[in-house]
Structure formats: C-alpha cells, structure tokens
Design a protein around this motif. Sequence first.
Motif, PDB file in Angstrom:
ATOM      1  N   GLY A  12       0.783  -1.219   0.000  1.00 15.65           N
ATOM      2  CA  GLY A  12       0.000   0.000   0.000  1.00 15.65           C
ATOM      3  C   GLY A  12       0.816   1.271   0.000  1.00 15.65           C
ATOM      4  O   GLY A  12       0.282   2.352  -0.283  1.00 15.65           O
ATOM      5  N   VAL A  13       2.096   1.173   0.319  1.00 13.81           N
ATOM      6  CA  VAL A  13       2.965   2.362   0.327  1.00 13.81           C
ATOM      7  C   VAL A  13       4.086   2.213  -0.697  1.00 13.81           C
ATOM      8  O   VAL A  13       5.117   2.877  -0.600  1.00 13.81           O
ATOM      9  CB  VAL A  13       3.543   2.620   1.738  1.00 13.81           C
ATOM     10  CG1 VAL A  13       2.439   2.982   2.706  1.00 13.81           C
ATOM     11  CG2 VAL A  13       4.361   1.434   2.242  1.00 13.81           C
ATOM     12  N   ALA A  14       3.897   1.344  -1.676  1.00 15.02           N
ATOM     13  CA  ALA A  14       4.937   1.076  -2.672  1.00 15.02           C
ATOM     14  C   ALA A  14       5.346   2.330  -3.420  1.00 15.02           C
ATOM     15  O   ALA A  14       6.539   2.574  -3.663  1.00 15.02           O
ATOM     16  CB  ALA A  14       4.462  -0.002  -3.648  1.00 15.02           C
ATOM     17  N   GLU A  15       4.353   3.150  -3.800  1.00 13.96           N
ATOM     18  CA  GLU A  15       4.646   4.361  -4.567  1.00 13.96           C
ATOM     19  C   GLU A  15       5.491   5.325  -3.740  1.00 13.96           C
ATOM     20  O   GLU A  15       6.491   5.876  -4.220  1.00 13.96           O
ATOM     21  CB  GLU A  15       3.345   5.031  -4.994  1.00 13.96           C
ATOM     22  CG  GLU A  15       3.517   6.114  -6.039  1.00 13.96           C
ATOM     23  CD  GLU A  15       3.814   5.547  -7.414  1.00 13.96           C
ATOM     24  OE1 GLU A  15       4.554   6.213  -8.174  1.00 13.96           O
ATOM     25  OE2 GLU A  15       3.335   4.435  -7.736  1.00 13.96           O
ATOM     26  N   TRP A  16       5.081   5.544  -2.501  1.00 11.86           N
ATOM     27  CA  TRP A  16       5.832   6.437  -1.608  1.00 11.86           C
ATOM     28  C   TRP A  16       7.250   5.917  -1.376  1.00 11.86           C
ATOM     29  O   TRP A  16       8.224   6.670  -1.429  1.00 11.86           O
ATOM     30  CB  TRP A  16       5.104   6.564  -0.269  1.00 11.86           C
ATOM     31  CG  TRP A  16       5.968   7.140   0.815  1.00 11.86           C
ATOM     32  CD1 TRP A  16       6.207   8.461   1.063  1.00 11.86           C
ATOM     33  CD2 TRP A  16       6.739   6.407   1.785  1.00 11.86           C
ATOM     34  NE1 TRP A  16       7.080   8.605   2.123  1.00 11.86           N
ATOM     35  CE2 TRP A  16       7.421   7.364   2.585  1.00 11.86           C
ATOM     36  CE3 TRP A  16       6.915   5.044   2.053  1.00 11.86           C
ATOM     37  CZ2 TRP A  16       8.257   6.998   3.635  1.00 11.86           C
ATOM     38  CZ3 TRP A  16       7.747   4.672   3.097  1.00 11.86           C
ATOM     39  CH2 TRP A  16       8.409   5.645   3.866  1.00 11.86           C
ATOM     40  N   ILE A 183       2.447   0.946  12.498  1.00 13.59           N
ATOM     41  CA  ILE A 183       3.095   2.217  12.197  1.00 13.59           C
ATOM     42  C   ILE A 183       2.246   3.012  11.213  1.00 13.59           C
ATOM     43  O   ILE A 183       1.915   2.528  10.127  1.00 13.59           O
ATOM     44  CB  ILE A 183       4.505   1.998  11.599  1.00 13.59           C
ATOM     45  CG1 ILE A 183       5.351   1.087  12.510  1.00 13.59           C
ATOM     46  CG2 ILE A 183       5.193   3.337  11.372  1.00 13.59           C
ATOM     47  CD1 ILE A 183       5.631   1.647  13.875  1.00 13.59           C
ATOM     48  N   ASP A 184       1.916   4.226  11.586  1.00 11.41           N
ATOM     49  CA  ASP A 184       1.165   5.121  10.712  1.00 11.41           C
ATOM     50  C   ASP A 184       2.121   5.741   9.700  1.00 11.41           C
ATOM     51  O   ASP A 184       2.996   6.521  10.051  1.00 11.41           O
ATOM     52  CB  ASP A 184       0.493   6.212  11.556  1.00 11.41           C
ATOM     53  CG  ASP A 184      -0.398   7.137  10.721  1.00 11.41           C
ATOM     54  OD1 ASP A 184      -0.454   6.964   9.488  1.00 11.41           O
ATOM     55  OD2 ASP A 184      -1.025   8.031  11.323  1.00 11.41           O
ATOM     56  N   MET A 185       1.964   5.388   8.429  1.00  7.38           N
ATOM     57  CA  MET A 185       2.829   5.897   7.372  1.00  7.38           C
ATOM     58  C   MET A 185       2.314   7.208   6.779  1.00  7.38           C
ATOM     59  O   MET A 185       2.984   7.814   5.940  1.00  7.38           O
ATOM     60  CB  MET A 185       2.958   4.850   6.259  1.00  7.38           C
ATOM     61  CG  MET A 185       3.472   3.502   6.729  1.00  7.38           C
ATOM     62  SD  MET A 185       5.119   3.580   7.464  1.00  7.38           S
ATOM     63  CE  MET A 185       6.116   3.867   5.996  1.00  7.38           C
ATOM     64  N   ARG A 193     -10.013   7.083   5.511  1.00  5.71           N
ATOM     65  CA  ARG A 193     -10.063   6.205   4.344  1.00  5.71           C
ATOM     66  C   ARG A 193      -8.744   6.212   3.571  1.00  5.71           C
ATOM     67  O   ARG A 193      -8.474   5.296   2.796  1.00  5.71           O
ATOM     68  CB  ARG A 193     -11.200   6.617   3.420  1.00  5.71           C
ATOM     69  CG  ARG A 193     -12.599   6.468   4.040  1.00  5.71           C
ATOM     70  CD  ARG A 193     -13.644   7.157   3.184  1.00  5.71           C
ATOM     71  NE  ARG A 193     -13.390   8.604   3.097  1.00  5.71           N
ATOM     72  CZ  ARG A 193     -14.130   9.435   2.377  1.00  5.71           C
ATOM     73  NH1 ARG A 193     -15.160   8.973   1.681  1.00  5.71           N
ATOM     74  NH2 ARG A 193     -13.844  10.723   2.339  1.00  5.71           N
ATOM     75  N   LYS A 194      -7.943   7.241   3.763  1.00  4.93           N
ATOM     76  CA  LYS A 194      -6.672   7.370   3.052  1.00  4.93           C
ATOM     77  C   LYS A 194      -5.472   7.010   3.915  1.00  4.93           C
ATOM     78  O   LYS A 194      -4.342   7.055   3.432  1.00  4.93           O
ATOM     79  CB  LYS A 194      -6.519   8.796   2.525  1.00  4.93           C
ATOM     80  CG  LYS A 194      -7.583   9.196   1.515  1.00  4.93           C
ATOM     81  CD  LYS A 194      -7.373  10.624   1.031  1.00  4.93           C
ATOM     82  CE  LYS A 194      -8.441  11.029   0.019  1.00  4.93           C
ATOM     83  NZ  LYS A 194      -8.240  12.436  -0.432  1.00  4.93           N
ATOM     84  N   LYS A 195      -5.722   6.668   5.172  1.00  9.87           N
ATOM     85  CA  LYS A 195      -4.613   6.309   6.058  1.00  9.87           C
ATOM     86  C   LYS A 195      -3.978   4.992   5.606  1.00  9.87           C
ATOM     87  O   LYS A 195      -4.663   4.081   5.146  1.00  9.87           O
ATOM     88  CB  LYS A 195      -5.102   6.161   7.496  1.00  9.87           C
ATOM     89  CG  LYS A 195      -5.680   7.438   8.088  1.00  9.87           C
ATOM     90  CD  LYS A 195      -4.614   8.491   8.315  1.00  9.87           C
ATOM     91  CE  LYS A 195      -3.730   8.163   9.494  1.00  9.87           C
ATOM     92  NZ  LYS A 195      -2.737   9.251   9.741  1.00  9.87           N
ATOM     93  N   LYS A 196      -2.638   4.909   5.735  1.00  4.32           N
ATOM     94  CA  LYS A 196      -1.914   3.690   5.398  1.00  4.32           C
ATOM     95  C   LYS A 196      -1.009   3.307   6.566  1.00  4.32           C
ATOM     96  O   LYS A 196      -0.361   4.167   7.171  1.00  4.32           O
ATOM     97  CB  LYS A 196      -1.096   3.875   4.122  1.00  4.32           C
ATOM     98  CG  LYS A 196      -1.968   4.125   2.881  1.00  4.32           C
ATOM     99  CD  LYS A 196      -1.125   4.213   1.625  1.00  4.32           C
ATOM    100  CE  LYS A 196      -1.995   4.541   0.406  1.00  4.32           C
ATOM    101  NZ  LYS A 196      -2.972   3.481   0.124  1.00  4.32           N
ATOM    102  N   PHE A 197      -0.975   2.013   6.867  1.00  2.62           N
ATOM    103  CA  PHE A 197      -0.206   1.524   8.005  1.00  2.62           C
ATOM    104  C   PHE A 197       0.689   0.362   7.573  1.00  2.62           C
ATOM    105  O   PHE A 197       0.368  -0.383   6.646  1.00  2.62           O
ATOM    106  CB  PHE A 197      -1.140   1.043   9.119  1.00  2.62           C
ATOM    107  CG  PHE A 197      -2.014   2.116   9.710  1.00  2.62           C
ATOM    108  CD1 PHE A 197      -1.600   2.833  10.821  1.00  2.62           C
ATOM    109  CD2 PHE A 197      -3.248   2.412   9.141  1.00  2.62           C
ATOM    110  CE1 PHE A 197      -2.400   3.823  11.360  1.00  2.62           C
ATOM    111  CE2 PHE A 197      -4.062   3.404   9.678  1.00  2.62           C
ATOM    112  CZ  PHE A 197      -3.632   4.109  10.798  1.00  2.62           C
ATOM    113  N   THR A 198       1.808   0.229   8.242  1.00  2.02           N
ATOM    114  CA  THR A 198       2.636  -0.964   8.126  1.00  2.02           C
ATOM    115  C   THR A 198       2.816  -1.544   9.529  1.00  2.02           C
ATOM    116  O   THR A 198       2.432  -0.927  10.520  1.00  2.02           O
ATOM    117  CB  THR A 198       4.014  -0.658   7.501  1.00  2.02           C
ATOM    118  OG1 THR A 198       4.699   0.299   8.333  1.00  2.02           O
ATOM    119  CG2 THR A 198       3.869  -0.096   6.101  1.00  2.02           C
ATOM    120  N   VAL A 199       3.399  -2.724   9.596  1.00  2.00           N
ATOM    121  CA  VAL A 199       3.595  -3.399  10.879  1.00  2.00           C
ATOM    122  C   VAL A 199       5.086  -3.572  11.134  1.00  2.00           C
ATOM    123  O   VAL A 199       5.841  -3.958  10.232  1.00  2.00           O
ATOM    124  CB  VAL A 199       2.893  -4.771  10.903  1.00  2.00           C
ATOM    125  CG1 VAL A 199       3.200  -5.513  12.198  1.00  2.00           C
ATOM    126  CG2 VAL A 199       1.384  -4.593  10.741  1.00  2.00           C
TER     127      VAL A 199
END
Length: 258
Positions: A12-16, A183-185, A193-199
């Motif tokens: 989900g954060v590949a682009e960033w 982790i809030d990215m 709805r636009k929030k992205k998280f990793t673990v």
Amino acid sequence: MNKKPTTTSWGGVAEWYDDMLEQNPDSYQKNVLMPNLIRIVEPRAGMAILDVACGQGYFSRAFAQNGADVVASDISSELVEKAKAHPAASNVEYYVAPADNLSFMGNGSMDAVTIILALQNIENLQGTFAEASRVLKPGGRLIFVVNHPSFRIPQRSDWGWDEESAMQYRRLDAYMSDAKIEIDMTPGERDARKKKFTVSFHRPLQVFFKHLNKNGLAVTRLEEWISHKKSQNGPRGPEEDRMRKEIPMFLCMEATKI
C-alpha cells in the motif's frame, strides 16, 4: 517467475517508498547503508547474491552493477513490479515470495544473502533465518541491517532534552519485550479512508543471536551505524549533532554458515 499476487502492508505504500529511495538525495539508504553494504558484501563478478525482502530493488541493482549475479525477492507484488520496471532491472532476477519460503532457490546455491531494513517488518524470524541458511553455501554469509533494536523501538523510544544540563538523551520505555507495532505511514492524513499503516516487530538483540545459532549461522561481524544528518543552526544544534554520533541508528550483522 512467481506471478501470484501477494497482499502486504508495504504494498500500500509502494509508490511512496519507491519515490523516497529513488528521488531523495539525502536518504539514509543512499548515504549510510549503501556505502557500508558495498564495503561489507563486496559484490563482484562470479558472486551469487540473494537479496531477500528487496523492496523495489534499490540494493539489488547496486549489487548487480558491481558485477554480482543477483536474485531478489519480496512478498509485495507491488514492490516487485516497481523493481522490474526500473531501467537496470534486466541485471536482476526477481521473484514474489515471503522471506520464510524461498522455494524458488536451491539448497547451498548462494554466496551471500542480504536482508536490508526488512527483518523488523517480518514476523517469522526463525523461518527467515532457516531459509537463508538453507540456500547459503557452507561458508556463505547472511548480512542484514535493522533499525537498532537497542535504541530505535517504535512507540517505545524517543529523544528528550534536559534543560538543566542542556543535554539531549535517548529515552527507552521498553526493550526486552517482543512487540508487534502498527506504524502510521501517513501521519498528516486526517481522512481515515486514506490512512496507510505498516507493521513493525521489535525484538531484543538476544533473539537475533538465538535464531542465528539455531540455524547454524555464526556471527562474524557486528557494526553500528550513525546518522549522516546535521541539525540546523541553533542553540541545540551542536548537542544534537554530538548525540547523533553517540546513539546509532542502524545495526548491521554478518553471520556465516558453519
């Protein structure tokens, strides 16, 4: 090539993540990790390297550009697609696979396995080390880098400032307990709805040593790497710069297959 789609929080954060590594000239990856890894891994012609949890191939490509035969894998199909789309991707063979299941690799086929800033995002540490040991030749090396587990514990460590002594310090609220932390990215994003998280997974140092030992991997090198950044001019700047040199950001460990 394993084309089966794989869902992971990093997809989900590949682009960033791709933009951060490729476009930021002041990144830790470029200024701290890359020169040290080239020095330690020593990629060269005829050397077989497997880059596990390769992300978008930033380090995989560098190893290949130094002459090594590089295979790379990541659980995120989105990141692997980013890696394959890079102009220098033809020098690397990419697979979509979790770090604890490298079934595309034969036993004893690699001179080195690298896992760079990824173990803290991998739940099955035992399985990951077991697979690294399996694919390594006798005398082959596993080289991994993590955020320093003694000083960089997500949501359980932070910088503090002592007004009386005008000194900066590192505060730790936990260390020995294993932890799984979300982790809030996108900390500045208010739309849920636009929030992205990793673990992220925190483990004390002894856990790494125990699992390496269980899998026939003997630690042959340990280095601690500091930040290259400098503070802006100000009353706290010199003390902040001093502490950057005292508290390392990254831990690099090399373990050799016995």
